[in-house]
Every structure is written in C-alpha cells, then in structure tokens.
Design a protein around this motif. Structure first.
Motif, PDB file in Angstrom:
ATOM      1  N   ASN A 141      -5.357  16.413  13.553  1.00  0.00           N
ATOM      2  CA  ASN A 141      -5.669  16.770  12.165  1.00  0.00           C
ATOM      3  C   ASN A 141      -4.606  16.152  11.256  1.00  0.00           C
ATOM      4  O   ASN A 141      -3.413  16.355  11.455  1.00  0.00           O
ATOM      5  N   TRP A 142      -5.054  15.394  10.270  1.00  0.00           N
ATOM      6  CA  TRP A 142      -4.134  14.681   9.397  1.00  0.00           C
ATOM      7  C   TRP A 142      -3.818  15.540   8.171  1.00  0.00           C
ATOM      8  O   TRP A 142      -4.725  15.978   7.457  1.00  0.00           O
ATOM      9  N   VAL A 143      -2.524  15.720   7.947  1.00  0.00           N
ATOM     10  CA  VAL A 143      -2.059  16.479   6.775  1.00  0.00           C
ATOM     11  C   VAL A 143      -1.153  15.563   5.964  1.00  0.00           C
ATOM     12  O   VAL A 143      -0.168  15.030   6.492  1.00  0.00           O
ATOM     13  N   THR A 144      -1.515  15.350   4.717  1.00  0.00           N
ATOM     14  CA  THR A 144      -0.721  14.471   3.852  1.00  0.00           C
ATOM     15  C   THR A 144       0.103  15.301   2.876  1.00  0.00           C
ATOM     16  O   THR A 144      -0.247  16.438   2.550  1.00  0.00           O
ATOM     17  N   GLN A 165       0.814  -1.208   0.000  1.00  0.00           N
ATOM     18  CA  GLN A 165       0.000   0.000   0.000  1.00  0.00           C
ATOM     19  C   GLN A 165       0.849   1.260   0.000  1.00  0.00           C
ATOM     20  O   GLN A 165       0.315   2.366   0.023  1.00  0.00           O
ATOM     21  N   GLY A 166       2.155   1.088  -0.025  1.00  0.00           N
ATOM     22  CA  GLY A 166       3.036   2.249   0.002  1.00  0.00           C
ATOM     23  C   GLY A 166       2.854   3.162  -1.179  1.00  0.00           C
ATOM     24  O   GLY A 166       3.086   4.369  -1.083  1.00  0.00           O
ATOM     25  N   ASP A 167       2.458   2.618  -2.339  1.00  0.00           N
ATOM     26  CA  ASP A 167       2.274   3.436  -3.535  1.00  0.00           C
ATOM     27  C   ASP A 167       0.838   3.940  -3.680  1.00  0.00           C
ATOM     28  O   ASP A 167       0.534   4.662  -4.630  1.00  0.00           O
ATOM     29  N   GLN A 168      -0.020   3.543  -2.780  1.00  0.00           N
ATOM     30  CA  GLN A 168      -1.410   3.983  -2.874  1.00  0.00           C
ATOM     31  C   GLN A 168      -1.553   5.426  -2.421  1.00  0.00           C
ATOM     32  O   GLN A 168      -0.851   5.885  -1.527  1.00  0.00           O
ATOM     33  N   ASP A 169      -2.476   6.113  -3.055  1.00  0.00           N
ATOM     34  CA  ASP A 169      -2.721   7.515  -2.739  1.00  0.00           C
ATOM     35  C   ASP A 169      -3.333   7.627  -1.341  1.00  0.00           C
ATOM     36  O   ASP A 169      -4.312   6.939  -1.033  1.00  0.00           O
ATOM     37  N   ILE A 170      -2.740   8.470  -0.521  1.00  0.00           N
ATOM     38  CA  ILE A 170      -3.293   8.707   0.814  1.00  0.00           C
ATOM     39  C   ILE A 170      -3.891  10.107   0.915  1.00  0.00           C
ATOM     40  O   ILE A 170      -4.232  10.568   2.006  1.00  0.00           O
ATOM     41  N   ASP A 171      -4.049  10.759  -0.226  1.00  0.00           N
ATOM     42  CA  ASP A 171      -4.548  12.131  -0.216  1.00  0.00           C
ATOM     43  C   ASP A 171      -5.976  12.205   0.302  1.00  0.00           C
ATOM     44  O   ASP A 171      -6.422  13.262   0.758  1.00  0.00           O
ATOM     45  N   PHE A 172      -6.711  11.092   0.250  1.00  0.00           N
ATOM     46  CA  PHE A 172      -8.089  11.127   0.742  1.00  0.00           C
ATOM     47  C   PHE A 172      -8.143  11.340   2.250  1.00  0.00           C
ATOM     48  O   PHE A 172      -9.179  11.695   2.801  1.00  0.00           O
ATOM     49  N   LEU A 173      -7.012  11.108   2.954  1.00  0.00           N
ATOM     50  CA  LEU A 173      -6.953  11.347   4.392  1.00  0.00           C
ATOM     51  C   LEU A 173      -6.582  12.784   4.733  1.00  0.00           C
ATOM     52  O   LEU A 173      -6.580  13.166   5.897  1.00  0.00           O
ATOM     53  N   HIS A 174      -6.273  13.580   3.725  1.00  0.00           N
ATOM     54  CA  HIS A 174      -5.886  14.970   3.962  1.00  0.00           C
ATOM     55  C   HIS A 174      -7.061  15.739   4.567  1.00  0.00           C
ATOM     56  O   HIS A 174      -8.156  15.774   4.006  1.00  0.00           O
ATOM     57  N   TRP A 181      -8.237  21.731   6.160  1.00  0.00           N
ATOM     58  CA  TRP A 181      -9.385  21.010   5.619  1.00  0.00           C
ATOM     59  C   TRP A 181      -9.033  20.373   4.289  1.00  0.00           C
ATOM     60  O   TRP A 181      -8.037  20.743   3.657  1.00  0.00           O
ATOM     61  N   PRO A 182      -9.821  19.411   3.838  1.00  0.00           N
ATOM     62  CA  PRO A 182      -9.594  18.830   2.515  1.00  0.00           C
ATOM     63  C   PRO A 182      -9.538  19.907   1.428  1.00  0.00           C
ATOM     64  O   PRO A 182     -10.201  20.951   1.525  1.00  0.00           O
ATOM     65  N   SER A 183      -8.746  19.659   0.406  1.00  0.00           N
ATOM     66  CA  SER A 183      -8.480  20.667  -0.627  1.00  0.00           C
ATOM     67  C   SER A 183      -9.745  21.165  -1.295  1.00  0.00           C
ATOM     68  O   SER A 183      -9.823  22.318  -1.734  1.00  0.00           O
ATOM     69  N   ARG A 184     -10.762  20.325  -1.378  1.00  0.00           N
ATOM     70  CA  ARG A 184     -12.004  20.691  -2.066  1.00  0.00           C
ATOM     71  C   ARG A 184     -12.657  21.926  -1.454  1.00  0.00           C
ATOM     72  O   ARG A 184     -13.302  22.706  -2.149  1.00  0.00           O
ATOM     73  N   PHE A 185     -12.458  22.140  -0.160  1.00  0.00           N
ATOM     74  CA  PHE A 185     -13.147  23.242   0.524  1.00  0.00           C
ATOM     75  C   PHE A 185     -12.337  24.526   0.532  1.00  0.00           C
ATOM     76  O   PHE A 185     -12.796  25.531   1.081  1.00  0.00           O
TER      77      PHE A 185
END
Length: 828
Positions: free
Chosen positions: A444-447, A279-288, A480-484
């Motif tokens: 707060n998780w920052v990726t 899972q090291g190459d999997q995107d973790i940006d969804f946890l941002h 917050w997530p980038s979308r906001f």
C-alpha cells in the motif's frame, strides 16, 4: 537500485557488484508529454579477481527508450575484449563472463537472450520473462521472478475480495500487453470482472513521432480520468512509472478532469517506483492509497549503512553512478580535461538519503532484492562447481579458469538446482521451469507532503501456502485515497440492487451494468445484487419488503373466529326455525292448509331443510377424514331430497288441477306413489353419483399451500372437482325443472295453491346457486368454505321462508281462513 556487496564462498576470489542506473532525460516544453524511464542492467563477469559490471556506454539517445540496438550492442560488448568493441572477437582470456544478470524490462531480456543464448551464457532475469522466448533460449533462463500467473490470480482475488467489478486497464503497448489482454482479461471477465475501458500507454518513439505519441497519451489519459471506475489496473514495466507520473500534469494543459487522486491504482509486480530528476517537484499525491504487487522481500542487514557510503567520486568503475549523481543532485563533474560548465559542481559529499523519496528510495525495492538474490545464486553455483571433484582435477592441471571458459553453460543447471538462505534468512530456490519460488507482497503506497513515499505491506499471495491461506489481506492497515475518507472504495458500474430487487442486463452495456427490478410476487432476494429472485418454500411467504420469507400460518374456518361463529349461529337459528315450523305443522296436521298438497311431502321437506341447516356445521371446524367424507355427499343428498320434494309438490299441484277437468285421465297419477317415485328416484340418482365419487376419488384433509400467499389452508380436498360439479349440476337440474313447472302453474286458482310460492322459492334457490359458482371460484382459502355455507343457508332459508311463511301466517295469525268453507268458496 543499490545492491550491497556480496561475499563469495570461493577461496581467493573477491566478489563485488555495482549496478548502473542510467537516468535518461530530455528537456521539454510545458504541455509536452513527459517520456522518461530508468534502465537498470547488471552484467556479471567472472575472472580471477572480480565480478565486474560492463563498461559504461552512452546507451541512450535523445529520447528515452529501451532500444533493441543498444541491448544488442551491450550484449556483444560482453563477448568482446574489455575496452575494445570488436563483435565476435576476443583477443584475451580475461573478463570472460560466466553469467549475466539482466532485466527490468521483458524486451531487454528478449534482445539480450538473442545474443547471449548463442554462446550458452547463463542469464538470470530479475524482471518479467519475455513473451517470445524459444526453447533453446529458455534453457539458459533463470527467472528471479515467480510464475506471473500467480500474480494475475492474486489481482483477481484482490478485485473479488473488495467487490471491485467495474475497472479499467492501462497496459503497455507490447507483446506482454497483448498477452495480458488476450489471455488474462478473459479470465477476469469469466469471474465477474468487467472493464469500462482497456487502453494502452503511448508507444515511445523517436522525435519524429512525438506529436502522435502526445496525442495518444492525451486520449488515453482523458478516457481514464473521465471514466466512472474508481479502480484502475496498471499493467506495465519498470519504465512505465515515469510515464504514469506525467499523466497528472496533463490536466494543467488540457480540459481533462483531474480525478487521478480519487482512484485506486493497482500496479503489477513488473512496475517499480522510478522517476527522473526533473520529476522531483511533480505531485505524487495521485499515488496515495495505491496498491501494488511486489516480490516478497525481507530487510537485508547492512543495507542502510551500505547505500549511505556510496560516492560517485570514489567509485570510478561504476560508469552510471556519475551520471545518476549529476542528474539526482542537479550538479556536474568536471570532465577529464578540466572543462567547466554552468551550474553547481558535484563535490561527492552529497548524501543519497537527503534526496526526496520521489527521486530515491532508501529501502530495498523488489527488483533490487531480486538482483541481490541473483548474485547470491551465481556465487553459490560457482562455489558448488569449485567444490566438485572433477573441478579439482582440472585445477591440478592449472586449467580451472580455462575449463570454465569452455564449460560455462553448465552453470545454468547449477544455478537452477541451488538452494540456499540469503543474508535476510529467506530460502531461495528455483522450480523445474527455472522460476524463483517465492510469494508476492501486496503493498500500500502512502505519500507525504515532503514528496516521500512509504510502501506498507498489507497482504500476501503465497502459492505454496495451504488452501485458504494463499491469499491474505489486512483491510484495516490499508490507507485509501483521501477522496474516500478512509472508507472502502466502491467500483461498480451502478449502485448495487437492494434487497427485494434483482438485476437485469442493460442492452449495449457491459455485463456488470444492470438495472434493478422489484422481485415478482411470491419471490424474494435476501442479498444485494442477486441475478434472480428466489422462490420461498411452500410453507413460507415473502414479507412486504420481499427480502425474507415468513412462515405461513395454518388456518381453517373455525368456531373460534367471528366468521365461523356467525355462520354456526345462523345455521343453528335456522335449524331451530325449521324445527319450530315442523312442530307447528305437526300440531296442525289435521287442518286443511296442512293437508293440502300432500302433508307427507311437507313433513319430508321440512325435515330435510332442517338437516340442510345442520349440514352447514360440517363445513366449520378443523377438517378431518370423516367430515371430509360427509361434507359434500351429505349436502348433495339432503338438498336433492329437499328439491325433489318441491318438484313433487309442484307436479301434484299441476296434475290435481288437470284432474278436475271433465274427461281427464290424470286422476290415476295422483296419490302417494307419484310423490314417492319423484323423491326416491331423484335421491337414488344423486346417491349413485356420490357413491361413484367416494369410490373413485375420496375427499380427504389436505394442506393448500398456494391459494393464499400468507396462509396454509387446512381444507378438504374434493378429490374430483368433476364429481363435485356433477352433484351441483344434478341439484341445479332438479331446481330448474321445479322452477319451470311452478312457473307454469303459478296462475292456477286455489287458495292453497303453492305454485306461486314455489316459483318464487325456486327463483331464490337458483339465484343463490348461480351466484355461488363464480363467487366460489374467485375466493381463496377458508372463505371458499364460508361461501358454500352461506349458499346452503341462503338457499335453504329461501325455500323455508317462501314456501312456508304464507301457511304459517294463516295457521298462526289467521286461523279463520284455515277451513274447508274458504277452500270451497275459492274453488267456486
């Protein structure tokens, strides 16, 4: 998890802890649901030399799972001779465990306790407590985990603080998940939180159920991603994270919109960031931008230096370090027989700090901090036991170790009662239920693009803090997530109702889904999302937007305003005209036209018409007690006299004509007595009505708050509406009788016959007052007074003009007609 070494306080005893990290992995094909997890267990043995971990075993099958059977086996191995697995048999006195530190998963704790509690071995749990623990087992529990209810209260406060009332829940499919849904979710609902969905993570099963597991996972992921909620509550265990990380990859193989990056994930304390090497190459940006709860921890001195010295080759006793090293660095160690495999060979010189943050944390996690404190708790308990007097007597006999083998169960009490400060300077102690007294941190998780993760402390839940300080949150520190675009995310079923609107329930939808309806007339809503509109105070009224109240203006029909001034001028003008007519009639009192039809009645009628015009002035200006008493009563009596004079004049005309007929006996009714009787009788009746009115329901000045929305009307309260309409009714009766008598006498031959003019005047009078009633009832405020004034002036002016204008015409303009010859000629 890596735990730094712990220094014991027991003389001649060396203490060390190493923790196994079995990395469980199964190869998979694209499109398969990735099922993975990490199991971390530390079993602490006590003997004269070391704290040691249990021997390494192959504790995993092809599928990743926290299997009860393997937990039972590992527990039984602790009770067997070291290196020889013979359940319930122990052939030596070495390696006898005095305490077991276990956890990471409530199921592991539960199955572990099933075996170890029989032997009364103290157990320190660093994960969530098992649901089904019995009282006999609970006696040996010490939880390195605060009361879980405090966490749920913290989650609720977090949701309410940010007004996230529209949420979704993903929970583990076990007893802990059932307890959360049955006990916690209803409490959230009672506090205004509603849920678009409550779904469970797919159950990890053997390969025979893999297809069903994938299907369930896709269904759950599809529901979560297509939901309109922006906040998702993840109630899981430490093995939930690898499964959660597999969700984003599903969007590549299924027609599912990938909205995970645009949602705020709120994760419970039971979870921690774990992953598998693949899972090291999997995107973790969804946890941002995610928020998680963690046991409050402090930085442990020397921890960074300690983990940098870890080496799988040098630490041969750590059975799981080799497994982890191979999986993390994607290399392998040659086996004992020197057999080689395809791929890179592990040198042991690899550095853990070079691993991506998504594979290895370089900072101590909450679970690791709990294990660290657990080791210290056992060490302090042993130190206290060694220092006690009865222990010294045992040692003198050379049986200290033997004694502890027999009295190990007493360690639970010593651990529970121990209070100490760890090397981070934090106080560690347990409550009476064996739960660690500690606060919760909100992280707060920052990726970052290099797959590293930074967890920033942005809040705190501290049940021991004083009221008002138990929940703290630093909004400005949250990413917050980038979308906001760094704006506060909203999670509502629908947009909030604006000011001036109230919300109403949507049928068939959760209670936080609603429609917005404008406030009804007279009400406001001064906040968003109000359940009901508010009524303004009596002295205020809603503004046009219906979002605030404006003070009402006190008003009445005054002389300063145009309407009041106009009516006053009209009243004075008609008064002057009436006085002028009276003067003309007095000046020409000896002329035939003035003498005709009772001169005294004419003067009386003119005087009371003049008074009726002046009476209108009582209705203009600020109402006072005296004016309220005189208004309606003076108006009623004055008009009664005036109308009764008209009735008397009409009656005399009819009787005079009838008296001229041969043999008529009507002559005896003619004269002043008849006129006086009619006028005084009518006036007496009206005066009686007014007297009863004033004695029973006296009119008084009053503030009318309700008739006009924007105004407070200062008016005369009539006291009794019934009596008011009785006064009007009696006047109407007199007017009707006068009209009927005059109508019958309208064709009598006489030059000075007033019947025709009285008929027309009564027609005007009755028309005005018949129109007055509906008009008066349909108007509000000072305009009601204006309507009554206008009716008084119009009816009085009608009588004045219709009855006296023909006579004035003769007196002023045609005086030649005002003689007896003209009267006789007409009679012939």
């Amino acid at each position: 998890m890596i735990i730094p070494p712990v220094t014991c306080k027991i003389p001649n005893i060396k203490c060390s802890v190493s923790n196994p990290l079995p990395i469980l992995h199964k190869s998979y094909q694209p499109g398969d649901l990735v099922i993975a997890g990490i199991m971390s267990q530390i079993y602490i043995f006590f003997n004269s030399i070391d704290f040691q971990t249990c021997p390494s075993n192959d504790l995993f099958d092809d599928m990743v799972q926290f299997s009860p059977s393997w937990t039972y086996r590992a527990s039984l191995e602790l009770l067997s001779t070291y290196g020889r697995y013979i359940p319930n048999y122990k052939c030596d006195l070495q390696n006898n465990p005095v305490a077991v530190i276990g956890g990471s998963n409530s199921e592991v704790c539960l199955h572990m306790a099933t075996i170890l509690s029989i032997y009364k071995i103290p157990q320190l749990i660093y994960g969530s407590a098992p649901v089904g623990k019995m009282k006999t087992e609970a006696a040996f529990y010490q939880q390195m985990f605060p009361n879980i209810d405090h966490q749920y209260e913290g989650i609720l406060k977090l949701l309410l603080h940010f007004r996230w009332t529209w949420t979704g829940v993903l929970t583990v499919n076990d007893e802990n998940g059932d307890r959360f849904i049955q006990s916690v979710v209803p409490k959230f609902i009672l506090r205004g939180i509603c849920f678009d969905f409550i779904e469970r993570f797919p159950t990890i099963t053997y390969s025979s159920g893999f297809t069903d597991m994938v299907t369930d996972g896709l269904k759950t992921f599809n529901i979560a991603m297509r939901s309109t909620v922006n906040v998702l509550l993840i109630h899981g265990e430490i093995d939930t994270m690898p499964l959660l990380r597999a969700f984003p990859d599903m969007s590549k193989y299924e027609d599912i919109p990938m909205k995970a990056k645009g949602k705020v994930w709120i994760m419970t304390i039971q979870m921690d960031f774990t992953s598998l090497p693949f899972q090291g190459d999997q995107d973790i940006d969804f946890l941002h931008g995610a928020l998680s709860f963690a046991i409050h921890s402090e930085e442990v001195l020397g921890f960074q230096e300690f983990f940098q010295t870890r080496n799988a080759i040098l630490e041969k006793e750590d059975g799981f370090m080799k497994v982890y090293w191979e999986k993390a660095f994607e290399c392998y160690f040659p086996d004992s027989e020197g057999n080689m495999q395809d791929g890179n060979i592990c040198t042991g010189e690899e550095k853990l700090e070079t691993l991506p943050g998504s594979i290895f944390h370089t900072s101590m996690t909450g679970h690791s901090y709990s294990i660290y404190n657990a080791v210290y708790a056992v060490a302090h308990a042993l130190h206290d036991a060694h220092s006690s007097q009865f222990k010294f007597r045992t040692i003198m006999d050379g049986g200290w170790l033997k004694f502890w083998n027999q009295q190990v169960w007493k360690l639970s009490h010593l651990v529970r009662s121990s209070i100490f400060n760890n090397s981070a300077g934090e106080k560690v102690y347990f409550n009476q239920n064996g739960e660690l007294e500690s606060a919760f941190d909100i992280m707060n998780w920052v990726t970052f693009a290099n797959q590293s993760i930074l967890q920033v402390r942005v809040g705190r839940i501290d049940p021991q803090a004083r009221s008002g300080k138990q929940f703290t949150i630093h909004e400005d520190a949250i990413v917050w997530p980038s979308r906001f675009n760094q704006a506060l995310p909203l999670s509502l079923c629908n947009d909030k109702c604006h000011l001036g609107y109230s919300r109403t329930k949507k049928e068939g939808e959760p209670f936080c889904c609603y429609d917005c309806l404008p406030c009804p007339e007279g009400k406001i809503s001064n906040q968003k999302d109000m359940d009901d509109c508010l009524q303004c105070p009596e002295d205020q009224y809603p503004n046009h937007a219906q979002d605030s109240c404006i003070p009402k203006v006190i008003t009445f029909l005054s002389y300063e305003e145009a309407l009041g001034m106009t009516l006053a001028i009209l009243a004075l003008s008609f008064t002057f005209i009436a006085a002028l007519v009276l003067g003309i009639f007095v000046k020409h009192q000896d002329t035939p036209i003035v003498k005709a039809n009772n001169r005294n009645l004419t003067y009386t009628l003119l005087i009371f018409l003049l008074l009726s015009f002046l009476c209108a002035l009582l209705f203009i200006g600020q109402p006072k007690t005296l004016t309220c008493l005189l208004r309606q009563t003076a108006f009623g009596i004055i008009f009664t006299v005036a109308v009764s004079c008209v009735l008397a004049k009409t009656t005399i005309v009819v009787l005079a004509f009838m008296a001229t007929m041969p043999g008529s006996r009507m002559r005896k009714w003619l004269g002043k007595r008849l006129a006086v009787s009619i006028v005084l009788g009518s006036s007496l009746i009206q005066t009686t009505i007014c007297t009863v009115w004033l004695s029973t329901s006296t009119p008084f000045p009053d503030f009318n708050m309700h008739s006009v929305v924007e105004e407070i009307i200062l008016e005369c309260n009539e006291g009794s509406v019934t009596m008011f309409y009785c006064v009007l009714g009696f006047m109407g009766l007199l007017a009707t009788v006068s009209f009927c008598v005059a109508f019958l006498a309208r064709k009598l031959p006489d030059s000075f016959n007033e019947a025709k003019f009285i008929t027309f005047s009564m027609l005007v009078f009755c028309s005005v007052w018949l129109t007055f009633v509906p008009t008066y009832l349909s108007t509000r405020g000072k305009y009601m007074v204006a309507v009554e004034i206008f009716s008084i002036l119009a009816s009085s002016a009608g009588l004045l003009s219709c009855i006296f204008s023909p006579k004035l015409y003769i007196i002023v303009l045609r005086p030649e007609l005002n003689n007896k010859e003209q009267l006789r000629r007409t009679k012939q």
